[in-house]
Every structure is written in C-alpha cells, then in structure tokens.
Write an enzyme that holds these catalytic residues in place. Sequence first.
Site, PDB file in Angstrom:
ATOM      1  N   LYS A   1     -11.083  -2.093  18.697  1.00  0.00           N
ATOM      2  CA  LYS A   1      -9.702  -2.578  18.882  1.00  0.00           C
ATOM      3  C   LYS A   1      -9.203  -2.408  20.315  1.00  0.00           C
ATOM      4  CE  LYS A   1      -8.463  -2.219  14.112  1.00  0.00           C
ATOM      5  NZ  LYS A   1      -7.350  -2.506  13.207  1.00  0.00           N
TER       6      LYS A   1
ATOM      7  N   PHE B   1      -4.117   4.173  14.754  1.00  0.00           N
ATOM      8  CA  PHE B   1      -4.422   5.153  13.709  1.00  0.00           C
ATOM      9  C   PHE B   1      -5.607   4.633  12.908  1.00  0.00           C
ATOM     10  CE2 PHE B   1      -1.422   8.658  12.942  1.00  0.00           C
ATOM     11  CZ  PHE B   1      -0.632   8.492  14.068  1.00  0.00           C
TER      12      PHE B   1
ATOM     13  N   PRO C   1      -2.873 -11.088  11.038  1.00  0.00           N
ATOM     14  CA  PRO C   1      -3.189 -10.774  12.439  1.00  0.00           C
ATOM     15  C   PRO C   1      -3.377  -9.277  12.598  1.00  0.00           C
ATOM     16  CG  PRO C   1      -0.837 -11.234  12.166  1.00  0.00           C
ATOM     17  CD  PRO C   1      -1.499 -11.552  10.860  1.00  0.00           C
ATOM     18  N   ASP C   2      -4.269  -8.866  13.481  1.00  0.00           N
ATOM     19  CA  ASP C   2      -4.426  -7.436  13.768  1.00  0.00           C
ATOM     20  C   ASP C   2      -3.475  -7.098  14.913  1.00  0.00           C
ATOM     21  OD1 ASP C   2      -5.265  -4.903  14.778  1.00  0.00           O
ATOM     22  OD2 ASP C   2      -7.090  -5.139  13.571  1.00  0.00           O
ATOM     23  N   ILE C   3      -2.403  -6.413  14.585  1.00  0.00           N
ATOM     24  CA  ILE C   3      -1.346  -6.168  15.566  1.00  0.00           C
ATOM     25  C   ILE C   3      -1.874  -5.260  16.685  1.00  0.00           C
ATOM     26  CG2 ILE C   3       0.984  -5.219  15.877  1.00  0.00           C
ATOM     27  CD1 ILE C   3       1.360  -5.948  12.813  1.00  0.00           C
TER      28      ILE C   3
ATOM     29  N   LYS D   1       8.195 -17.806  -9.539  1.00  0.00           N
ATOM     30  CA  LYS D   1       7.501 -16.680 -10.154  1.00  0.00           C
ATOM     31  C   LYS D   1       6.332 -17.196 -11.008  1.00  0.00           C
ATOM     32  CE  LYS D   1       8.099 -12.820 -13.232  1.00  0.00           C
ATOM     33  NZ  LYS D   1       8.846 -12.288 -14.345  1.00  0.00           N
TER      34      LYS D   1
ATOM     35  N   ASP E   1      -4.211  -5.977   5.136  1.00  0.00           N
ATOM     36  CA  ASP E   1      -5.233  -6.785   5.804  1.00  0.00           C
ATOM     37  C   ASP E   1      -5.118  -8.267   5.460  1.00  0.00           C
ATOM     38  OD1 ASP E   1      -6.492  -4.722   7.195  1.00  0.00           O
ATOM     39  OD2 ASP E   1      -7.415  -4.016   5.341  1.00  0.00           O
TER      40      ASP E   1
ATOM     41  N   LYS F   1     -13.772   2.227  15.640  1.00  0.00           N
ATOM     42  CA  LYS F   1     -12.525   1.446  15.595  1.00  0.00           C
ATOM     43  C   LYS F   1     -11.833   1.439  16.952  1.00  0.00           C
ATOM     44  CE  LYS F   1     -10.707   1.288  11.700  1.00  0.00           C
ATOM     45  NZ  LYS F   1     -10.151   1.739  10.454  1.00  0.00           N
TER      46      LYS F   1
ATOM     47  N   ASN G   1       0.849  -1.195   0.000  1.00  0.00           N
ATOM     48  CA  ASN G   1       0.000   0.000   0.000  1.00  0.00           C
ATOM     49  C   ASN G   1       0.883   1.244   0.000  1.00  0.00           C
ATOM     50  OD1 ASN G   1       0.548   0.873   2.785  1.00  0.00           O
ATOM     51  ND2 ASN G   1      -0.407  -1.098   3.278  1.00  0.00           N
TER      52      ASN G   1
HETATM   53  O1  C5P Z   1      -8.484  -1.758  10.719  1.00  0.00           O
HETATM   54  P1  C5P Z   1      -7.591  -0.677  10.246  1.00  0.00           P
HETATM   55  O2  C5P Z   1      -6.488  -1.171   9.331  1.00  0.00           O
HETATM   56  O3  C5P Z   1      -8.265   0.510   9.668  1.00  0.00           O
HETATM   57  O4  C5P Z   1      -6.916  -0.146  11.595  1.00  0.00           O
HETATM   58  C1  C5P Z   1      -5.908   0.775  11.601  1.00  0.00           C
HETATM   59  C2  C5P Z   1      -5.101   0.655  12.857  1.00  0.00           C
HETATM   60  O5  C5P Z   1      -4.876  -0.692  13.185  1.00  0.00           O
HETATM   61  C3  C5P Z   1      -3.719   1.256  12.706  1.00  0.00           C
HETATM   62  O6  C5P Z   1      -3.310   1.713  13.954  1.00  0.00           O
HETATM   63  C4  C5P Z   1      -2.894   0.070  12.238  1.00  0.00           C
HETATM   64  O7  C5P Z   1      -1.519   0.261  12.530  1.00  0.00           O
HETATM   65  C5  C5P Z   1      -3.511  -1.048  13.019  1.00  0.00           C
HETATM   66  N1  C5P Z   1      -3.496  -2.364  12.368  1.00  0.00           N
HETATM   67  C6  C5P Z   1      -2.653  -3.346  12.860  1.00  0.00           C
HETATM   68  N2  C5P Z   1      -2.669  -4.582  12.294  1.00  0.00           N
HETATM   69  C7  C5P Z   1      -3.486  -4.862  11.262  1.00  0.00           C
HETATM   70  C8  C5P Z   1      -4.348  -3.865  10.753  1.00  0.00           C
HETATM   71  C9  C5P Z   1      -4.316  -2.637  11.319  1.00  0.00           C
HETATM   72  O8  C5P Z   1      -1.885  -3.079  13.798  1.00  0.00           O
HETATM   73  N3  C5P Z   1      -3.482  -6.060  10.712  1.00  0.00           N
END
Ligand code: C5P
Length: 421
Positions: free
Chosen positions: A358, A340, A320-322, A303, A294, A354, A226
């Site tokens: 979270k 963020f 994983p959502d960190i 390749k 995501d 959000k 991205n």
């Molecule tokens: O869900 P979204 O991507 O909009 O959330 C944004 C926030 O979540 C940011 O702080 C981003 O660094 C964190 N994030 C994360 N791991 C992910 C997706 C988002 O830490 N897989």
Amino acid sequence: MNTIMRDLTAGPTPLLENKRILLIVAGGIAAVKAPDLIRRLRERGAQVRCILTKGGANFVTPLTLASLSGEKCYQDLFSLTDESEMGHIRLSREADILLVAPATADIMAKMAHGMADDLATTALLATDKPVMIAPSMNVMMWTHPATQANLQTLQTRDVRIVGPGAGDLACGEVGDGRMAEVPEIIAALARFFAKAPNRGPLSSLKALVTSGPTHEPIDPVRYIGNRSSGKQGHAIAAALAELGADVTLVSGPVTEADPDGVKVVRVETAKQMMKACKDALPAQIVVCAAAVADWAADTREAKIKKDGGAAPTLKLSENPDILATLAQKGPLRPDLVIGFAAETENLVENAKAKRARKNCDWLVANDVSQMSGTFGGDSNTVHLVTADGVESWPTLKKRAVAERLAERIAAAFNHQSQHQS
Ligand code: C5P
C-alpha cells in the site's frame, strides 16, 4: 521519511527532553514499577529526581532509585544533610512537574486534606508546579466514597490523573485500581508537556484520520458492515488534536462521541469516505484506521422481498482502497501515511507485506482474532512496522496506543523540522 523513522525506532520523545520530573514513590506494590519508569523517562531525555516515602521503601530501595535516576533519593523531611544541601521547598520547586507514582489511597487523602507529615506530602504542599498522580490500590479502596471524594477534590485543584486501569490486583482481587502502565504514564507526561507551551508540537500541521466501519447498502434497509467500533481511530484523532494538529476525522457509522477540537465528517460508504478524504487534502499526516468494507453491493432501490423463492444473489464490486490511493506518489501525497492491518494470523509478516503493497510509511498491526478482544474492546496490542523494523508495544488502552502513536508522529515531524532548519 525514512531517515526520520530510523531515529524514531530508537524511541526518543523530544517532548520529555530535559524535563525535570520529581517522582514521588509512595507505599504500594506498584512502587516496583518505579525503576522501569525512571529508566524509560531517562531514555527520553528527562531528568528524574526521586522522593521515596517510608511505605514506598518497603517495596523498592533508595539505592535502586538513586542508581537509576543518577541523583540522590530523598527520604527524610528532617535530614540535616538533605535540608542543608537541598531544602524540601527547593526540591518541590526545581521540577517541571511532580509525579506521584504509585499514588496510594493514603497519599491521595493527605494531598486532598493538605497534610504535610513527611517529605513527600510536604513537597506536594509546598510546590508551585503541576502535579500528576498515578493511583494504585485495591478496587474497594479505589471505589470507596472517601477516595472518590478525595479524587474529586484533587481534580478540582487541577491535579492530573493517569489511570488507574482494570485488571488483576496484587491483593488477588480483580477490578479498577491497577496503576497505569509505564508507557501510559509517559504518554500522559508527554501530552502534558505538549500542551503546556503554546499549542503543541503538531500545531502547524494538518492531519486526516479515518475511523469506524463503512456500511455498504444492499437495499434501503440492509447493509454489509463489520465490527469496527471506531474507538481506536477516534482516539487517534483526539490525541493528534491534543498535540495541536488541525484534525479532520472522516468517520463511518459509529456510536463513539465526536472528539473535542476535531472536525468530523460523517460518511456511510467506502466511496463516500474516499471522497471526503480527498476533499480534506492537502494534509501532512494521514492515519487510516477505518475498517473499510472491501466490497460494495449493487444496491437495490426497493427492499428485497422474502418471497419463498431462491435466496437473492448479491452482486459485489470492489471498493476503492483509500489508504493505497492516498499513499500513491504525487504532489498531494501526505508526508506521513499510516495504515492499520487487522489480522487474525501471521500478524507481523502480513503487516510488512501490506505496508509495502500500500506504499504507506508506517503500519500499525493489530491482532483482531476473537481471543484478542480488540474489536469493540478498550485495549489493543499493536506492532508498529516501519521501514526499519518492527516495534512491539505492550497491551495498552486504545487511548494510550493513540497517545503513543501521536507522540511518535510529533517526534517524526520535530526531527524533520530540526533537519531542515
Ligand atoms: O487491506 P486491508 O483492509 O487489510 O488494509 C487495512 C488498511 O487499509 C487500513 O489502514 C484501512 O483503513 C485501509 N483501507 C482503506 N480502504 C480500503 C481498505 C482498507 O483505506 N478499501
């Protein structure tokens, strides 16, 4: 943290409390910002005393400065009353810092050459205190070799510089020369005072910051990525380190330079970022500014060939959502977790949702619609969402957003330690 945040949204900055600032207002159009600057400084507990130059008095009245600062506004080097009540030497010494805002090309030249032909320049020459200037002038005057040479001279003498920024100038031209915005000047002062005594207000704390994009490989040469540049996250790591925190920056692939005094762990994928973050715990402060992909692709070892047949299908799996993982309740949960939210519509509403989803303490919402120029740009317009509400900040340089956020974090911990002791 909730009780702390209530105080934070009221906006105090302990870093400036009881600091004595001698504000020298010189003769440029940005002198009109002086009243707001004084107000904001006093809101933060600073004491402000003003010197107004003859030029400055064309743009703002001594009465305005006196009313807002709650002190006499000094103007005249040869004033019998002023000299008997408060000599210019005392004026220049009874301050913690001298701030010249706006600093015109003329006053910069006089400072560089040690001239002392009015009260402002005399105080600047007579002082034994640090000096900060916020230059403000036409772009050609700013870029003129004479001004640039004066600037260099001042910098070698340890004069601190804040701004100038780029933008529309009062003269109708566009370019560098706009005085730094009031919040930027305040952040610069706060940073100065944070660094001056010992090692800063975050010196006993560990901070973890994520920054940049992640790259999710599709095959050995292609990836899903991205547009995140890492500018905002890197600036936050730098600003926290400047306030004395022990900072680990976990960064995806970016071209930004490593910030000074920060431990940088470089990763590519979200899974690697997750592991590096867990390895960096425990930490008291976490700021997740990375634009984590995501989804990860099912990576092919070779390749993928374009063989004229059907386009390949990518099999994606959720990353994983960190942020959510780090913010989960548990013994290792940091005291302050900040996320963020990059949104293109319904910014604040989505950010509030959000934050709750979270489980983070604060959420910084920024507009990344194409119109905003946030991605890769130098500026950011953000809203800080806390348990107590939403604070909208003006458009600031990413560096200034970072400094302001670091200041707020320092204020939160300062407040917490005051309550505990
Ligand atoms: O869900 P979204 O991507 O909009 O959330 C944004 C926030 O979540 C940011 O702080 C981003 O660094 C964190 N994030 C994360 N791991 C992910 C997706 C988002 O830490 N897989």
